[in-house]
Design an enzyme around this catalytic site. Sequence first.
Site, PDB file in Angstrom:
ATOM      1  N   ASP A   1      67.422  11.417 -14.127  1.00  0.00           N
ATOM      2  CA  ASP A   1      66.951  11.295 -15.506  1.00  0.00           C
ATOM      3  C   ASP A   1      68.213  11.291 -16.366  1.00  0.00           C
ATOM      4  O   ASP A   1      68.960  12.271 -16.368  1.00  0.00           O
ATOM      5  CB  ASP A   1      66.055  12.502 -15.838  1.00  0.00           C
ATOM      6  CG  ASP A   1      65.516  12.439 -17.271  1.00  0.00           C
ATOM      7  OD1 ASP A   1      66.131  11.770 -18.121  1.00  0.00           O
ATOM      8  OD2 ASP A   1      64.475  13.072 -17.522  1.00  0.00           O
TER       9      ASP A   1
ATOM     10  N   LYS B   1      70.294  -6.050 -15.032  1.00  0.00           N
ATOM     11  CA  LYS B   1      71.516  -5.828 -15.804  1.00  0.00           C
ATOM     12  C   LYS B   1      72.560  -5.087 -14.974  1.00  0.00           C
ATOM     13  O   LYS B   1      73.750  -5.320 -15.129  1.00  0.00           O
ATOM     14  CB  LYS B   1      71.197  -5.078 -17.103  1.00  0.00           C
ATOM     15  CG  LYS B   1      70.276  -5.917 -17.986  1.00  0.00           C
ATOM     16  CD  LYS B   1      69.892  -5.279 -19.282  1.00  0.00           C
ATOM     17  CE  LYS B   1      68.844  -6.103 -20.000  1.00  0.00           C
ATOM     18  NZ  LYS B   1      67.464  -5.850 -19.569  1.00  0.00           N
TER      19      LYS B   1
ATOM     20  N   ASP C   1      69.664   0.524 -21.630  1.00  0.00           N
ATOM     21  CA  ASP C   1      68.605  -0.462 -21.880  1.00  0.00           C
ATOM     22  C   ASP C   1      67.282   0.264 -21.596  1.00  0.00           C
ATOM     23  O   ASP C   1      66.661   0.050 -20.564  1.00  0.00           O
ATOM     24  CB  ASP C   1      68.827  -1.643 -20.917  1.00  0.00           C
ATOM     25  CG  ASP C   1      67.826  -2.766 -21.111  1.00  0.00           C
ATOM     26  OD1 ASP C   1      67.715  -3.274 -22.240  1.00  0.00           O
ATOM     27  OD2 ASP C   1      67.153  -3.144 -20.124  1.00  0.00           O
TER      28      ASP C   1
ATOM     29  N   CYS D   1      69.305   3.330 -17.530  1.00  0.00           N
ATOM     30  CA  CYS D   1      67.886   3.060 -17.232  1.00  0.00           C
ATOM     31  C   CYS D   1      67.867   1.742 -16.471  1.00  0.00           C
ATOM     32  O   CYS D   1      67.689   0.677 -17.067  1.00  0.00           O
ATOM     33  CB  CYS D   1      67.094   2.952 -18.526  1.00  0.00           C
ATOM     34  SG  CYS D   1      67.034   4.485 -19.485  1.00  0.00           S
ATOM     35  N   ALA D   2      68.069   1.799 -15.175  1.00  0.00           N
ATOM     36  CA  ALA D   2      68.533   0.601 -14.467  1.00  0.00           C
ATOM     37  C   ALA D   2      67.465  -0.276 -13.819  1.00  0.00           C
ATOM     38  O   ALA D   2      67.624  -1.491 -13.755  1.00  0.00           O
ATOM     39  CB  ALA D   2      69.547   1.014 -13.407  1.00  0.00           C
TER      40      ALA D   2
ATOM     41  N   CYS E   1      64.284  -5.026 -25.476  1.00  0.00           N
ATOM     42  CA  CYS E   1      63.613  -6.329 -25.614  1.00  0.00           C
ATOM     43  C   CYS E   1      62.492  -6.182 -26.645  1.00  0.00           C
ATOM     44  O   CYS E   1      61.413  -6.733 -26.509  1.00  0.00           O
ATOM     45  CB  CYS E   1      63.129  -6.870 -24.277  1.00  0.00           C
ATOM     46  SG  CYS E   1      62.050  -5.780 -23.363  1.00  0.00           S
TER      47      CYS E   1
ATOM     48  N   PRO F   1      64.471  -2.722 -12.801  1.00  0.00           N
ATOM     49  CA  PRO F   1      64.724  -3.182 -11.425  1.00  0.00           C
ATOM     50  C   PRO F   1      66.162  -3.614 -11.144  1.00  0.00           C
ATOM     51  O   PRO F   1      66.500  -3.906 -10.001  1.00  0.00           O
ATOM     52  CB  PRO F   1      63.777  -4.378 -11.316  1.00  0.00           C
ATOM     53  CG  PRO F   1      63.632  -4.903 -12.699  1.00  0.00           C
ATOM     54  CD  PRO F   1      63.712  -3.705 -13.600  1.00  0.00           C
TER      55      PRO F   1
END
Length: 346
Positions: free
Chosen positions: A183, A114, A203, A108-109, A258, A111
């Site tokens: 996805d 990471k 993430d 889930c990259a 987060c 913007p």
Amino acid sequence: SDIKSGSVTFPRYVRVNKLKATTEEIVKVLQKELGKGDNKKENSKDIYVDPHVPDLLVLSPKSSIAWHELDIVKEGKIILQDKSSCFSALALAHGSASSVEGDVIDACAAPGNKTSHVASLLYDQKKGSKSNKKCKVLGFDRSSARLTILKNRMSELAPLVGDDMATVRKSKFPVAICPTHQDFLKADPSDKMFKDVQSILLDPSCSGSGIVNQPDRLGESSKEKDNERIESLSNFQLLALEHAMSFSKVDRIVYSTCSVHQRENEDVVAAAMQEANEEIEDESNVWTLVAPVGLKDWKRRGIKNDDLTEDQSNCLIRVNGLDGDETNGFFVSYFERKKVVDANKG
Ligand code: SAM
């Protein structure tokens, strides 16, 4: 929990993008900037290297620099990234003493903070090793709008970005970032595109309840709606972590959020491990929680829940921005797939 957002000030964190710059070069530029104007009076000229994240510089929150006018920002040599969000890539690249092999999926990259951090740490590892094996960091996002953001940002930060494998192969640069419209839940582990993938950074979308230095991100929604939302996020997070664990050649996973909610963190970790390790046979590979070596000095650890042993919860990293950690709330878990031998035999 009633979290009042927007009330906390943290130091200014500056991540050095090792794909494009060295720490020495950046410190010199920042020292010069801090020597200008008001900063002289403020006595805030100090710059130090973060004790947990080696490629992160720490400046006083009082240091006023016109960041967006700086060439090192425009050229993608530094990233203004909060400290705790650097823990995910750090845990992946420095979770164990051995370096990362093979390709990496950032599931889930966008913007891409990471994604670029993983690439930067892998490049650092490859520079110091004799092997000239290249690797790819596949950055997935299911949203095409977010993928565009990811692509644009990665072109600013990395020398080698693209999905044209011929170009990637021809380039001498050892780490390529490949933004991919995908996805993650639908990514087929047996697809040959993923044949060299050995690590996954996950993430996923989360409640963001750890973010305490920005205006309230949860808005005006009612408690009940929040609970519903957290349940639905937690279900998605668990599916995504289980899917990551189903890639048979993958032997390292980082799962991070987060959020400070146990439903999105410890509960997801415990449920995924139970599911993945349900039918363990002798000598089979088992997903195991490991305390990330690179974060061994971090004091705040996971919350003990009924399905985690004390040792397991001590492997988990927690960050609480409202309790003196000087960075936004965060959660990081690091898994390795390890061979276990049945203790009753031999
Ligand atoms: N890791 C990112 C970073 O550090 O810059 C932040 C990721 S953000 C928390 C979550 C992202 O996951 C969003 O961009 C969202 O579009 C994407 N996403 C949500 N569900 C997804 C899925 N099933 N597959 C791929 N991407 C997904």
